[in-house]
Design a protein around this motif. Structure first.
Motif, short mmCIF file in Angstrom:
data_model
loop_
_atom_site.label_atom_id
_atom_site.label_comp_id
_atom_site.label_asym_id
_atom_site.label_seq_id
_atom_site.Cartn_x
_atom_site.Cartn_y
_atom_site.Cartn_z
N GLY A 114 0.81 -1.21 0.00
CA GLY A 114 0.00 0.00 0.00
C GLY A 114 0.84 1.25 0.00
N GLY A 115 0.19 2.35 -0.33
CA GLY A 115 0.91 3.61 -0.34
C GLY A 115 0.06 4.80 0.04
N ASN A 116 -1.24 4.74 -0.26
CA ASN A 116 -2.10 5.89 -0.02
C ASN A 116 -3.36 5.53 0.75
N ALA A 117 -3.51 4.29 1.12
CA ALA A 117 -4.78 3.84 1.69
C ALA A 117 -4.69 3.73 3.22
N TYR A 118 -5.41 4.61 3.90
CA TYR A 118 -5.60 4.51 5.34
C TYR A 118 -6.75 5.43 5.71
N THR A 119 -7.38 5.18 6.83
CA THR A 119 -8.49 6.00 7.27
C THR A 119 -8.00 7.43 7.52
N GLY A 120 -8.66 8.38 6.88
CA GLY A 120 -8.28 9.78 7.01
C GLY A 120 -7.43 10.29 5.87
N ALA A 121 -6.94 9.39 5.00
CA ALA A 121 -6.12 9.82 3.87
C ALA A 121 -6.96 10.64 2.90
N VAL A 122 -6.38 11.71 2.39
CA VAL A 122 -7.06 12.55 1.39
C VAL A 122 -6.47 12.21 0.02
N ILE A 123 -7.31 11.73 -0.85
CA ILE A 123 -6.88 11.37 -2.20
C ILE A 123 -7.01 12.60 -3.09
N SER A 124 -5.89 13.05 -3.61
CA SER A 124 -5.86 14.27 -4.42
C SER A 124 -5.96 13.91 -5.90
N PRO A 125 -6.24 14.88 -6.75
CA PRO A 125 -6.33 14.60 -8.19
C PRO A 125 -4.98 14.66 -8.91
N TYR A 126 -3.89 14.86 -8.17
CA TYR A 126 -2.62 15.17 -8.81
C TYR A 126 -1.81 13.95 -9.23
N TYR A 127 -2.06 12.81 -8.58
CA TYR A 127 -1.17 11.67 -8.78
C TYR A 127 -1.95 10.43 -9.19
N ASP A 128 -1.20 9.36 -9.42
CA ASP A 128 -1.77 8.08 -9.80
C ASP A 128 -2.83 7.66 -8.78
N SER A 129 -3.88 7.00 -9.28
CA SER A 129 -5.02 6.66 -8.43
C SER A 129 -4.83 5.36 -7.65
N LEU A 130 -3.63 4.75 -7.71
CA LEU A 130 -3.39 3.49 -7.02
C LEU A 130 -3.45 3.65 -5.51
N LEU A 131 -4.28 2.84 -4.86
CA LEU A 131 -4.37 2.83 -3.39
C LEU A 131 -3.51 1.74 -2.79
N VAL A 132 -3.71 0.52 -3.27
CA VAL A 132 -2.98 -0.62 -2.70
C VAL A 132 -2.94 -1.72 -3.75
#
Length: 625
Positions: free
Chosen positions: A385-403
């Motif tokens: 994983g790299g971006n997936a956790y409770t409270g994470a804000v997914i921005s429009p700037y980068y790759d959409s990969l969560l885990v």
């Protein structure tokens, strides 16, 4: 071991990347005892990967979210200031930029990857095709030089025969690629491909090759050291794609004949040795309906799907990259690959990329805050994983990969079942994901048979018949929040002035305590023993204080319900109203006396036996009272 071996042990390494791959490299470095350094854009200042590094430094805040990670001069400046020995580029960003490699070498920093000469030769599709021809590696019919104008493109396309594929020479990720089915479409697609290539890669070099309909996309993972030794780590089937972007990958590529696979392995090794390749790399092939393989390009870096190769070979590719860059040969004790025979293929592995994309809306990337994240795991499951956790804000700037969810099993069917199970266990709320779509792919009989091809997704509409999660828990929470906040028109309700249900206190109550006082302790006990009756103790008051609401339930709240409790519990055995934690929470947090509470409860519940929870031993451990 080679007598000319030169080892340079790294003490500190910077990762010039973000997200999932940055964390993956940090973990490999950590296991090797090497200090890790991260860099981050202003948009990534709260990103998870920062917390995984020993040191973290901001990039130029004046740069955009992408440009910040492409700023070679600034990254080298940070690396020198942090006194790093080497830089790992991950994938994407500067990972295939020869200028970045040269900048590292000029400043005495080791680039963990191939040399700029090899990168120039193999990172360019036209150059790599020429080298493939020299190494007698089969390629797709076409031309091995850049096409500048539409007239030349028309002539070559006519000679090769439609359909054709237009490709950007320095392309990747599907950018600068166009399929042209007829000559009347060529000029429009040719100009669009040139413009897209210019914007994405800085040049507009385009070449043409024959387009193979419904081929399989097969990759070979190779690993080479600085001394001419090269091995392959078997193959991967990356045919499940959408618009040339991989969606699901698995290893090994079991559904093509072994003879074809061996041609691919031999070609990959031969071409890699011919160019003197070092470090980790991937050679990509297309296999047509007649099982003829064609080399298409080489990626001189680690890839997103390297995980499945690691799972079937039990070789840590990222650590191997680092050790090779330190100077260790493949046959050293540190890497321990004496020859190709030391690389074994064990079982099957599948990787699914969980992204914040909405399959029902043309895979539109979704943004927002992840309100709930619960992963699926268990035997045979690896989560990168790299971006997936409770409270994470997914921005429009980068790759959409969560885990990345990677399964491994002795059989392919077992790996499929594990992948489905872990995706079904996942709970990701607040943003839309592609999980329902991935589950459909994994269930499909064509995938289960290993017979997917590159246009499988586009030609299989039933994959888009999605079963969305009901998300009942979130809906309940949102409903309660809406009622509490919005029904009060923005005013916080005053629960101290709440209106309780009417209770007729003139109606006589006869409860267990009355019977206890009438019969005495001995008589009451004998009565209970003789009766064939279930006696009930209500524990609401103790639970409300100690468990359910912890320190938030005051004496005012409990005593406010005491009259009603006394009336409605008259047929119960007792009410459990206090325990050891009552004293702890009352004194330490509520700043009130539990003794006064008991006095008031007794006054308001005269007909009820009040009980305390008493343990022979207490494993919880409260402060002294």
């Amino acid at each position: 071991m080679n007598n000319q071996v030169q080892i340079r042990k790294f003490k500190k390494v910077l990762v010039a990347n973000r997200g999932e791959i940055a964390i993956r490299v940090f973990r490999a470095l950590n296991e090797l005892g090497i200090t890790t350094v991260s860099i981050y854009s202003k948009e990534d200042r709260y990103a998870l990967f920062r917390s995984k590094a020993d040191e973290s430094y901001p990039l130029n805040p004046e740069k955009g979210p992408i440009d910040a990670y492409l700023d070679i001069d600034n990254i080298i400046k940070i690396a020198l200031a942090a006194n790093v020995d080497a830089i790992h580029p991950g994938y994407g960003f500067l990972s295939e930029n020869p200028d970045f490699v040269d900048a590292c070498e000029r400043n005495g920093i080791v680039f963990i990857g191939p040399s700029s000469q090899i990168m120039n030769a193999m990172g360019d599709k036209i150059s790599s095709k020429k080298m493939a021809i020299d190494a007698q590696v089969p390629i797709i019919p076409g031309v091995d030089y850049a096409i500048k104008d539409i007239d030349t493109a028309t002539k070559i396309a006519t000679e090769v025969g439609f359909p054709i594929m237009l490709k950007a020479s320095n392309g990747g990720g599907g950018r600068g690629m166009r399929i042209v089915n007829a000559i009347e479409d060529l000029e429009k697609e040719f100009n669009e491909a040139k413009n897209e290539s210019k914007k994405a890669f800085g040049d507009d070099k385009i070449f043409i090759e024959k387009y193979l309909r419904a081929p399989k996309h097969i990759e070979v993972q190779i690993l080479g050291d600085n001394y001419g030794n090269v091995v392959h780590l078997y193959d991967r089937d990356c045919s499940v794609q959408r618009r040339h972007q991989k969606v699901v990958e698995y290893a090994p590529a079991f559904s093509i004949p072994d003879a074809t696979r061996q041609i691919i392995f031999d070609s990959a090794i031969r071409l890699s040795k011919a160019v003197g390749y070092r470090n980790a790399g991937t050679l990509e092939f297309l296999v047509d309906a007649d099982n003829h393989p064609y080399f298409i390009e080489m990626n001189p870096r680690i890839q997103v799907e390297h995980t499945v190769s690691e799972e079937i070979t039990n070789i840590d590719l990222v650590q191997s990259q680092i050790l090779v860059a330190e100077g260790y040969p493949l046959d050293s004790d540190e890497i321990n690959i004496k020859s190709q025979d030391d690389v074994h293929c064990d079982g099957y592995s599948i990787q699914t990329r969980v992204t914040t994309e909405d399959p029902a809306n043309n895979f539109m990337p979704d943004t927002g805050e992840i309100t709930v994240y619960r992963s699926g795991s268990g035997k045979g499951i690896r989560l990168d994983g790299g971006n997936a956790y409770t409270g994470a804000v997914i921005s429009p700037y980068y790759d959409s990969l969560l885990v990345k969810a990677i399964s491994h099993d002795r059989t392919f069917a077992g790996a499929v079942r594990k992948s489905i199970r872990t995706l079904q266990e996942m709970r990701i709320r607040g943003v839309k994901t592609n999980i329902p779509f991935l589950i459909n792919v994994l269930h499909h009989p064509i995938f289960v048979a290993g017979k997917c091809y590159t246009t499988f997704i586009e030609e299989t509409p039933e994959l888009f018949q999605l079963t969305q999660s009901q998300d009942r828990a979130t809906k309940i929470i949102e409903f309660i929040g809406d009622r509490i906040v919005n029904s009060q028109k923005g005013q916080k309700p005053h629960y101290e002035n709440r209106v309780l249900p009417k209770l007729d206190q003139t109606k006589p109550v006869y409860g267990a305590r009355d019977e206890f006082l009438k019969l005495g302790a001995e008589g009451f006990m004998q009565k209970i023993l003789k009766e064939d009756k279930l006696y009930v103790t209500d524990t609401t008051m103790r639970d409300a204080q100690q468990s359910l609401m912890a320190t938030r339930m005051r004496s005012k709240d409990l005593c406010g319900a005491a009259y009603a409790t006394n009336a409605y519990m008259q047929n119960a055995f007792s009410v459990e109203a206090w325990g050891g934690a009552t004293y702890d929470t009352a004194y330490r947090f509520l700043k009130e006396s539990p003794w006064k509470r008991l006095e008031l409860l007794r006054k308001r519940m005269p007909n009820t036996l009040i009980q305390m929870l008493l343990r022979a031993s207490n494993a919880v451990g409260y402060s002294n009272y």
